[in-house]
Design a protein around this motif. Structure first.
Motif, PDB file in Angstrom:
ATOM      1  N   GLY A 184       0.666  -0.919  -0.073  1.00  0.00           N
ATOM      2  CA  GLY A 184      -0.072  -0.348  -0.239  1.00  0.00           C
ATOM      3  C   GLY A 184       0.436   0.911   0.174  1.00  0.00           C
ATOM      4  N   GLY A 185       2.285   1.056   0.065  1.00  0.00           N
ATOM      5  CA  GLY A 185       2.456   2.336   0.245  1.00  0.00           C
ATOM      6  C   GLY A 185       3.650   2.533   1.249  1.00  0.00           C
ATOM      7  N   VAL A 186       4.810   3.880   0.936  1.00  0.00           N
ATOM      8  CA  VAL A 186       4.983   4.312   2.115  1.00  0.00           C
ATOM      9  C   VAL A 186       5.012   5.680   2.292  1.00  0.00           C
ATOM     10  CG1 VAL A 186       7.451   2.360   2.261  1.00  0.00           C
ATOM     11  CG2 VAL A 186       7.401   3.891   0.621  1.00  0.00           C
ATOM     12  N   ASN A 187       4.788   6.262   2.959  1.00  0.00           N
ATOM     13  CA  ASN A 187       4.858   7.535   3.486  1.00  0.00           C
ATOM     14  C   ASN A 187       3.734   8.017   3.025  1.00  0.00           C
ATOM     15  OD1 ASN A 187       8.117   8.252   4.160  1.00  0.00           O
ATOM     16  ND2 ASN A 187       8.275   8.097   2.018  1.00  0.00           N
ATOM     17  N   LYS A 188       2.823   7.566   3.567  1.00  0.00           N
ATOM     18  CA  LYS A 188       1.161   7.633   3.324  1.00  0.00           C
ATOM     19  C   LYS A 188       0.811   9.060   3.947  1.00  0.00           C
ATOM     20  CE  LYS A 188      -0.705   3.164   2.776  1.00  0.00           C
ATOM     21  NZ  LYS A 188      -0.658   1.874   3.858  1.00  0.00           N
ATOM     22  N   GLY A 189       0.022   9.896   3.663  1.00  0.00           N
ATOM     23  CA  GLY A 189       0.071  11.431   3.967  1.00  0.00           C
ATOM     24  C   GLY A 189       1.414  12.267   3.947  1.00  0.00           C
ATOM     25  N   SER A 190       2.492  12.306   3.194  1.00  0.00           N
ATOM     26  CA  SER A 190       3.778  12.943   2.565  1.00  0.00           C
ATOM     27  C   SER A 190       2.998  13.048   0.948  1.00  0.00           C
ATOM     28  CB  SER A 190       4.348  12.175   2.854  1.00  0.00           C
ATOM     29  OG  SER A 190       4.714  11.857   4.294  1.00  0.00           O
ATOM     30  N   PRO A 191       3.321  14.528   0.716  1.00  0.00           N
ATOM     31  CA  PRO A 191       4.448  15.856   1.628  1.00  0.00           C
ATOM     32  C   PRO A 191       3.390  16.270   2.508  1.00  0.00           C
ATOM     33  CG  PRO A 191       3.816  16.670  -0.573  1.00  0.00           C
ATOM     34  CD  PRO A 191       3.486  14.698  -0.254  1.00  0.00           C
ATOM     35  N   SER A 192       3.077  16.504   4.044  1.00  0.00           N
ATOM     36  CA  SER A 192       2.194  16.374   5.292  1.00  0.00           C
ATOM     37  C   SER A 192       2.694  17.780   5.118  1.00  0.00           C
ATOM     38  CB  SER A 192       2.992  16.455   6.470  1.00  0.00           C
ATOM     39  OG  SER A 192       4.016  16.905   6.729  1.00  0.00           O
ATOM     40  N   ALA A 193       1.502  18.248   5.610  1.00  0.00           N
ATOM     41  CA  ALA A 193       0.910  20.145   5.739  1.00  0.00           C
ATOM     42  C   ALA A 193       2.713  21.155   6.430  1.00  0.00           C
ATOM     43  CB  ALA A 193       0.395  20.250   6.948  1.00  0.00           C
ATOM     44  N   ALA A 194       3.184  19.998   7.024  1.00  0.00           N
ATOM     45  CA  ALA A 194       4.860  20.480   7.915  1.00  0.00           C
ATOM     46  C   ALA A 194       5.092  21.084   6.321  1.00  0.00           C
ATOM     47  CB  ALA A 194       5.170  19.849   8.724  1.00  0.00           C
ATOM     48  N   ASP A 195       5.639  19.417   5.313  1.00  0.00           N
ATOM     49  CA  ASP A 195       6.476  20.055   4.600  1.00  0.00           C
ATOM     50  C   ASP A 195       5.716  20.867   3.559  1.00  0.00           C
ATOM     51  OD1 ASP A 195       7.775  17.613   5.296  1.00  0.00           O
ATOM     52  OD2 ASP A 195       6.067  15.534   4.124  1.00  0.00           O
ATOM     53  N   LEU A 196       4.762  20.847   3.545  1.00  0.00           N
ATOM     54  CA  LEU A 196       4.360  21.769   2.517  1.00  0.00           C
ATOM     55  C   LEU A 196       4.526  23.080   3.241  1.00  0.00           C
ATOM     56  CD1 LEU A 196       1.120  20.855   1.250  1.00  0.00           C
ATOM     57  CD2 LEU A 196       3.448  20.380   0.177  1.00  0.00           C
ATOM     58  N   ALA A 197       4.687  23.987   4.527  1.00  0.00           N
ATOM     59  CA  ALA A 197       5.606  25.215   5.059  1.00  0.00           C
ATOM     60  C   ALA A 197       6.295  25.011   4.697  1.00  0.00           C
ATOM     61  CB  ALA A 197       4.778  24.509   6.279  1.00  0.00           C
ATOM     62  N   ASP A 198       6.894  24.051   5.072  1.00  0.00           N
ATOM     63  CA  ASP A 198       9.204  24.089   4.748  1.00  0.00           C
ATOM     64  C   ASP A 198       8.998  24.193   3.359  1.00  0.00           C
ATOM     65  OD1 ASP A 198       8.872  22.761   7.183  1.00  0.00           O
ATOM     66  OD2 ASP A 198      10.117  21.116   6.585  1.00  0.00           O
ATOM     67  N   ALA A 199       8.257  23.664   2.240  1.00  0.00           N
ATOM     68  CA  ALA A 199       8.704  24.607   0.465  1.00  0.00           C
ATOM     69  C   ALA A 199       8.330  26.130   0.714  1.00  0.00           C
ATOM     70  CB  ALA A 199       7.436  23.608  -0.064  1.00  0.00           C
ATOM     71  N   GLU A 200       7.486  26.582   1.596  1.00  0.00           N
ATOM     72  CA  GLU A 200       7.342  27.287   1.258  1.00  0.00           C
ATOM     73  C   GLU A 200       8.129  28.225   2.013  1.00  0.00           C
ATOM     74  OE1 GLU A 200       3.448  28.454   3.499  1.00  0.00           O
ATOM     75  OE2 GLU A 200       2.400  27.559   1.432  1.00  0.00           O
ATOM     76  N   ALA A 201       8.352  27.983   3.097  1.00  0.00           N
ATOM     77  CA  ALA A 201       9.564  29.059   3.826  1.00  0.00           C
ATOM     78  C   ALA A 201      11.233  29.024   3.053  1.00  0.00           C
ATOM     79  CB  ALA A 201      10.295  28.024   5.315  1.00  0.00           C
ATOM     80  N   PHE A 202      11.284  28.003   2.067  1.00  0.00           N
ATOM     81  CA  PHE A 202      12.717  27.430   1.424  1.00  0.00           C
ATOM     82  C   PHE A 202      12.225  28.304  -0.100  1.00  0.00           C
ATOM     83  CE2 PHE A 202      13.625  25.943  -2.576  1.00  0.00           C
ATOM     84  CZ  PHE A 202      14.741  25.380  -2.641  1.00  0.00           C
ATOM     85  N   ALA A 203      10.725  28.553  -0.292  1.00  0.00           N
ATOM     86  CA  ALA A 203      10.776  29.996  -1.338  1.00  0.00           C
ATOM     87  C   ALA A 203      10.991  30.562  -0.509  1.00  0.00           C
ATOM     88  CB  ALA A 203       9.470  29.418  -1.557  1.00  0.00           C
ATOM     89  N   ARG A 204      10.779  31.366   0.294  1.00  0.00           N
ATOM     90  CA  ARG A 204      11.195  32.425   0.556  1.00  0.00           C
ATOM     91  C   ARG A 204      12.606  33.252   1.144  1.00  0.00           C
ATOM     92  NH1 ARG A 204       6.263  31.095   3.597  1.00  0.00           N
ATOM     93  NH2 ARG A 204       7.110  30.774   5.434  1.00  0.00           N
ATOM     94  N   ARG A 205      12.988  31.939   1.644  1.00  0.00           N
ATOM     95  CA  ARG A 205      14.318  32.193   1.873  1.00  0.00           C
ATOM     96  C   ARG A 205      15.219  32.755   0.191  1.00  0.00           C
ATOM     97  NH1 ARG A 205      13.795  27.747   4.954  1.00  0.00           N
ATOM     98  NH2 ARG A 205      14.889  26.581   3.444  1.00  0.00           N
ATOM     99  N   LEU A 206      14.601  31.675  -1.183  1.00  0.00           N
ATOM    100  CA  LEU A 206      15.172  32.322  -1.807  1.00  0.00           C
ATOM    101  C   LEU A 206      14.905  33.202  -3.000  1.00  0.00           C
ATOM    102  CD1 LEU A 206      14.037  28.847  -4.225  1.00  0.00           C
ATOM    103  CD2 LEU A 206      16.201  29.125  -3.740  1.00  0.00           C
ATOM    104  N   ARG A 207      13.492  33.855  -2.639  1.00  0.00           N
ATOM    105  CA  ARG A 207      13.334  35.220  -2.666  1.00  0.00           C
ATOM    106  C   ARG A 207      14.069  36.192  -2.524  1.00  0.00           C
ATOM    107  NH1 ARG A 207       7.594  36.197  -1.511  1.00  0.00           N
ATOM    108  NH2 ARG A 207       8.103  36.386   0.911  1.00  0.00           N
ATOM    109  N   GLY A 208      14.045  35.656  -0.971  1.00  0.00           N
ATOM    110  CA  GLY A 208      14.923  37.218  -0.291  1.00  0.00           C
ATOM    111  C   GLY A 208      16.574  37.100  -1.309  1.00  0.00           C
ATOM    112  N   SER A 209      16.981  36.154  -0.941  1.00  0.00           N
ATOM    113  CA  SER A 209      18.554  35.764  -1.736  1.00  0.00           C
ATOM    114  C   SER A 209      18.694  36.286  -2.867  1.00  0.00           C
ATOM    115  CB  SER A 209      19.290  34.544  -1.955  1.00  0.00           C
ATOM    116  OG  SER A 209      18.304  33.677  -2.643  1.00  0.00           O
ATOM    117  N   GLN A 210      17.495  36.570  -3.797  1.00  0.00           N
ATOM    118  CA  GLN A 210      17.464  37.206  -5.508  1.00  0.00           C
ATOM    119  C   GLN A 210      17.726  38.799  -4.590  1.00  0.00           C
ATOM    120  OE1 GLN A 210      18.142  35.762  -7.485  1.00  0.00           O
ATOM    121  NE2 GLN A 210      17.861  33.998  -6.415  1.00  0.00           N
ATOM    122  N   GLY A 211      17.391  39.178  -3.966  1.00  0.00           N
ATOM    123  CA  GLY A 211      17.273  40.668  -3.601  1.00  0.00           C
ATOM    124  C   GLY A 211      16.962  41.253  -4.496  1.00  0.00           C
TER     125      GLY A 211
END
Length: 155
Positions: free
Chosen positions: A128-155
């Protein structure tokens, strides 16, 4: 800053969920490798390249797209991925893609976004698969934080 997110997401939409979150923060369209043109890639200051990981490799359509780009000076690229298992020291697929992007003329952001995703490939499908429920809400929040850091580094 203009941004573009390229996403190959096939089986469960794991990577597309991550790409949509990153694209939302960057105010960037999310396109599949077959939908994007070289002109769109060249016109963006920041371009994300990501896919699910299949047998320790990025989606072939994504890799073929990067390989098809002629070498010339470009903007910044970043790499993101979802996979059932963590990247191993024996096969650094994120480094391989980053090297191809460098060869195409991108400056590659040092940080990579990677999270687990539902995986039903091969023997995982039998249970039935592994990592059911992934990406999680926390993973998606981490993706948003990653994008904010990228945006900030671009000036």
């Amino acid at each position: 800053m203009s941004a573009l997110v390229i996403c190959a997401s096939k089986h469960h939409g794991n990577t597309r969920k991550v790409a949509d979150r990153i694209g939302g923060v960057l105010d960037a369209p999310v396109l599949a490798p077959g939908e994007v043109t070289a002109e769109q890639i060249d016109g963006a200051d920041l371009v994300g390249f990501g896919s699910g990981v299949y047998w320790m490799a990025f989606d072939p359509a994504l890799v073929d797209l990067v390989r098809s780009l002629p070498a010339k000076p470009r903007g910044t690229a970043f790499v993101y991925a979802t996979s059932g298992l963590p990247e191993t020291p024996l096969r650094r697929y994120t480094r391989t893609l980053a090297d191809l992007l460098t060869d195409a003329g991108f400056r590659v952001a040092p940080a990579v976004f990677h999270c687990r995703g539902l995986d039903t490939m091969g023997p995982f499908g039998l249970v039935g698969g592994v990592n059911k429920g992934s990406p999680s809400a926390a993973d998606l929040a981490d993706a948003e934080a990653f994008a904010r850091r990228l945006r900030g580094s671009q000036g």
